[in-house]
Design an enzyme around this catalytic site. Structure first.
Site, mmCIF file in Angstrom:
data_model
loop_
_atom_site.group_PDB
_atom_site.id
_atom_site.type_symbol
_atom_site.label_atom_id
_atom_site.label_comp_id
_atom_site.label_asym_id
_atom_site.label_seq_id
_atom_site.Cartn_x
_atom_site.Cartn_y
_atom_site.Cartn_z
ATOM 1 C CE LYS A 19 81.913 52.410 54.183
ATOM 2 N NZ LYS A 19 82.219 51.135 54.843
ATOM 3 C CB THR A 49 82.492 49.816 51.059
ATOM 4 O OG1 THR A 49 82.708 49.349 52.390
ATOM 5 C CG2 THR A 49 82.001 48.670 50.182
ATOM 6 C CG ASP A 50 87.257 52.664 55.165
ATOM 7 O OD1 ASP A 50 86.483 53.057 56.052
ATOM 8 O OD2 ASP A 50 88.423 53.087 55.029
ATOM 9 C CG PHE A 52 37.302 59.014 42.599
ATOM 10 C CD1 PHE A 52 37.990 58.863 41.392
ATOM 11 C CD2 PHE A 52 37.045 57.874 43.343
ATOM 12 C CE1 PHE A 52 38.408 57.606 40.955
ATOM 13 C CE2 PHE A 52 37.469 56.618 42.913
ATOM 14 C CZ PHE A 52 38.152 56.492 41.710
ATOM 15 N NE ARG A 104 39.247 62.649 45.050
ATOM 16 C CZ ARG A 104 39.833 61.505 44.708
ATOM 17 N NH1 ARG A 104 39.631 60.409 45.421
ATOM 18 N NH2 ARG A 104 40.638 61.449 43.655
ATOM 19 C CD GLN A 149 44.635 56.887 38.493
ATOM 20 O OE1 GLN A 149 44.016 57.705 39.195
ATOM 21 N NE2 GLN A 149 44.423 55.584 38.574
ATOM 22 C CG ASN A 190 44.319 59.290 47.056
ATOM 23 O OD1 ASN A 190 44.253 60.239 47.826
ATOM 24 N ND2 ASN A 190 43.401 59.029 46.132
ATOM 25 C CG HIS A 244 42.744 57.550 51.104
ATOM 26 N ND1 HIS A 244 42.410 57.748 49.782
ATOM 27 C CD2 HIS A 244 43.342 56.328 51.143
ATOM 28 C CE1 HIS A 244 42.787 56.700 49.062
ATOM 29 N NE2 HIS A 244 43.372 55.822 49.861
#
Lengths: 311, 311, 311, 311
Positions: free
Chosen positions: D23, D68-69, D166, D183, D232, D258, D260
């Site tokens: 479940k 599952t109950d 970057f 940035r 990274q 990322n 942006h």
């Protein structure tokens, strides 16, 4: 940055493991005009590249990093240059490109979602309605030697309003569920299937679009035709039918949420609510049973990761 | 609680305004069996009641409050007792019930969403696939004297891959947009239309399902057939076609997000990307133009609230 | 397009009603640097303009249409030129601009969502974590004569684990709910409040940010401090506290889903599950009770539309 | 069903592979009362069981299937019986239970999401506000011999408004990106970390809640304090800090989109928009860079699956 001194690998207490990077969910629509009749392919493309990437993690040196913005541009340029014959064929082109042209890239994985459009029956033929049924997915991986191609789908919701039972299960101190000899069985199919094609010399690729359409048909037929004693049984029937009818497919994995439809107890209001008589059901959201399994051609390797069908 | 002293109304600095309450999103599925051929109606029903409700707000005295749990039970019981002929007909039943049976309730508003299922072409006919295209919606309001019935839909995504232009617009110091003589026009239609039917003696209700199907057809045809100089023009064409062809509908309001498809600039890569030649487009998410308007039968009252099409 | 013959207005069976257009969900982030300490305002801005817009609907003539792309550019340029002092102040600037500079535009409505960021306590101060609690919203409308400013919020989830009862309610043939003398009361607050400020000469605008923070505090305190016999009572208490403590606010409207927490029946497993003893609850998704109401300063006009709190 | 003849395993063209069931998303809230001061744990629990399950797939025989109950009921009963000390401790209890009591079950995997609530500073202490920042996650697997415990989180959105560059990246024919020396760096952290604890005799489990809080603190600090030349690099710094400071953690995997933030070009409007001066940014949705990697204690095994951080 290149000559900034770096600690030697042996002295790091923490080391880099498996990694990949790229641009995810680039949304590209390609229109093809055949006189007044237009054709549309509408994709979301996610590129993941891996290879010789230690330095960008350890020091931020980006020498080996083709920007994700470039991978996005490549998706658009390739759509124009090569067209989009199918999600799989388009991804094969892209995967090969990145490893062939960037020495530090050793492996490329391309994931695609495709959204289907139905052309309206008008003259001329440039008006479309988004179908909105399942989402087609594909994943192509290329490591410089062999391709691995997976087709698949998600969001395909199916329901049998009878021919489903659930009884004879294990019972323990926490079991209160009543057995049911006529229930609704409904699920939202997420599936991934692996093609045997690897791009080896002399191997012909499948007709990807036809393979997809046929596979969806087998899934639907097997779901409809199975008198089901458990959702697991329906899952196996769907997988087995695909494996038996589609020689190009080696294995298929499913994630099938049991979309529970509970028969409402209307006795307090003096109403019967029997399945045989056309019942009223409560469609529940959460929690839900979740059935996941792989079905393979006998002797095939199982390569589809467990969680891939939950993405 | 009844004899807890309450401040007199006149002395409150803060007073209660418009209010309503009820159970939202009751998910009801009704199966009807016609031999081996089954039929399904799959709804989400939201009940909102209002009336003489000051005390529950001012003091928490619940004497006038029929619990929302009861309204949920009523939805299920009515689905069994009366069936679900259509979203509108079912909502009419429900709306009348609450005001007729609960003296403090003066007004009931029932909102319905319907999810369409396509029966698989198998024998026998109990297997279905959720269509997944648009969501049908309806709203019925009953104040004890007259009904107001709105039909509608949302999530209907349409696209013309040509026959759309945008130029000749106002320009100011912040305008950088280039004129476009061949663009994609795409939108996700949300619409609500008001029926003239009020339930007065002698008035026949429309055939709700047929009215819905025909209206959707007119919307799609008008979108496809309009050579569009603005999304507003397409909106009006869609609304006008409905008003002109469906006498049972008095007004229709739209919320049309402009699902921008921008032609990608591929010149940096030495590639042309002209619309006439089959172009590649970037399908953008946000921001998006949003066009909202009502189209009415000449002389009709405008009663659909502005934000209703954004729900 | 201007001299394309148009049908006269009088002959149209379908006429244009209320309409507006603009760019929705422009995502703008403004950073302000105060030495090494940075400040962030993170907004989603939606512009809706209306005025003399018949022609663009009837014929596609765009002469009166300032492109939505331009309204997007204006948002960015104004963020740079004027900064973003608060959502309300920024929207006031924008609303006035469009009507003042474009003759056909008679009314501008600016909607804003703001996402809060908490600056990390590091040196220097340029690292932030998105708070993720409620979303602040604002709406400013300007018709050339007066402003209407609404503040508000959504997604604020609150819960009292006791001090809530529900009993004494109306019962009919469909009532099965048991009375409860110690229940969880939880809701996700969506509220909009109207400020009295209209921008008239000599009127000072509120300190918007302080007004917002104080109002949220009153909502939370009133929810916490109310011993609740119904969610309606808690709603009124929250609204009344705001109206009584914040003279700048004339009315406030709520949409309060009752996020049901049902005490699980554990008797089949030999377990008691009393509230007084620390119980286990099932947090349900759908259906849910939905309570909506306006609370006004005595004598104030009710101007917040019913559905606005459901957006 | 037991004596229905089944085809022998050797003759099936399609065979069953890895499978599990259970479940998913059982929503359980446990309140603990400490006088007037209440405590809340709010979880979504997903149970996945596997073992000797061939027959239910091949024939629908449910003999080995605990419904599952029942797994749902067990979650609620265990919350009452044992309380919820932490997500990890609760999952350890559950995982062991299913394999210990059901002979056909050989492996149990419990996934948990936890939603944090902040107690309001009122008297008495039973009013809470949902924090809404990150979602805590945990996964416990028990195969009858050893536990594997993963902690983690998702939805944690962080941003540095400077100290990110970057440049120096690889360029090919499809590269148009401009280098950037100041940035915004923003991401939504999804992470999973594996604890060394396996439940062997004599091994003390970590203080799970404290371990979680400390780990989140290290992630935030590392993100804030890293002058970043690539996402990274920030990822590695976050992982390395955790591995170096938390001896109980062997490896950690991240999925970092990322988010942006593009500096808007305002030159067409005669405005500068330099980062140093407090710039205006467009927060983009799609596409986005996606950085995924594992950081391990030197010598540790890498066991966190690639896609687990994308769930």
């Amino acid at each position: 940055m290149a000559d900034r001194p770096q600690p030697a690998r042996a002295t790091r207490p923490a080391v880099l493991g498996r990694n990949q990077y790229g641009k995810a969910e680039t949304r590209v629509v390609k229109v093809t005009r055949d006189g007044g009749t237009h054709h549309v392919r509408d994709l979301s493309v996610s590129v993941a590249l891996s290879g010789d990437m230690d330095e960008v993690h350890y020091s931020g040196t980006n020498t080996h990093v083709l920007p994700t913005d470039t991978t996005k541009n490549t998706v658009y340029a390739f759509a124009r240059r090569h067209g989009i014959e199918s999600p799989e064929a388009f991804a094969v082109h892209l995967a090969r490109h990145f490893t062939d042209t960037q020495e530090p890239i050793h492996r490329a994985r391309i994931r695609v979602e495709e959204y289907a459009w139905d052309r309206q029956d008008t003259v001329p033929g440039h008006s479309f309605v988004r179908r909105g049924r399942e989402t087609r997915v594909a994943q192509v991986t290329w490591d410089g030697e062999r391709f691995e191609v997976m087709g698949g789908l998600k969001d395909l919701v199916v329901m049998n309003t009878t021919a489903s039972e659930f009884w004879g299960y294990a019972k323990d101190a926490y079991t209160t569920l009543q057995e049911d000899y006529d229930r609704i069985l409904a699920t939202e199919v997420s599936a991934r299937w692996r093609h045997s094609w690897t791009g080896a010399a002399g191997e012909r690729p499948p007709a990807w679009d036809d393979s997809y359409e046929q596979t969806v048909g087998h899934l639907l037929t097997a779901f409809a035709d199975t008198y089901s004693l458990s959702l697991q049984q329906s899952l196996y029937a769907m997988g087995a039918r695909v494996v038996e009818h589609r020689p190009e497919i080696e294995e298929i994995r499913f994630s099938l949420p049991n979309k529970h439809h509970f028969r409402v107890d209307l006795e307090p209001f003096g109403l019967k609510n029997d399945a045989a008589d056309g019942a009223v059901y409560f469609a529940a959201d959460r929690p839900y049973g979740l059935i996941e399994a792989t079905v393979l051609r006998d002797g095939a390797d199982a390569r589809i990761p467990d969680d891939m069908t939950n993405l």
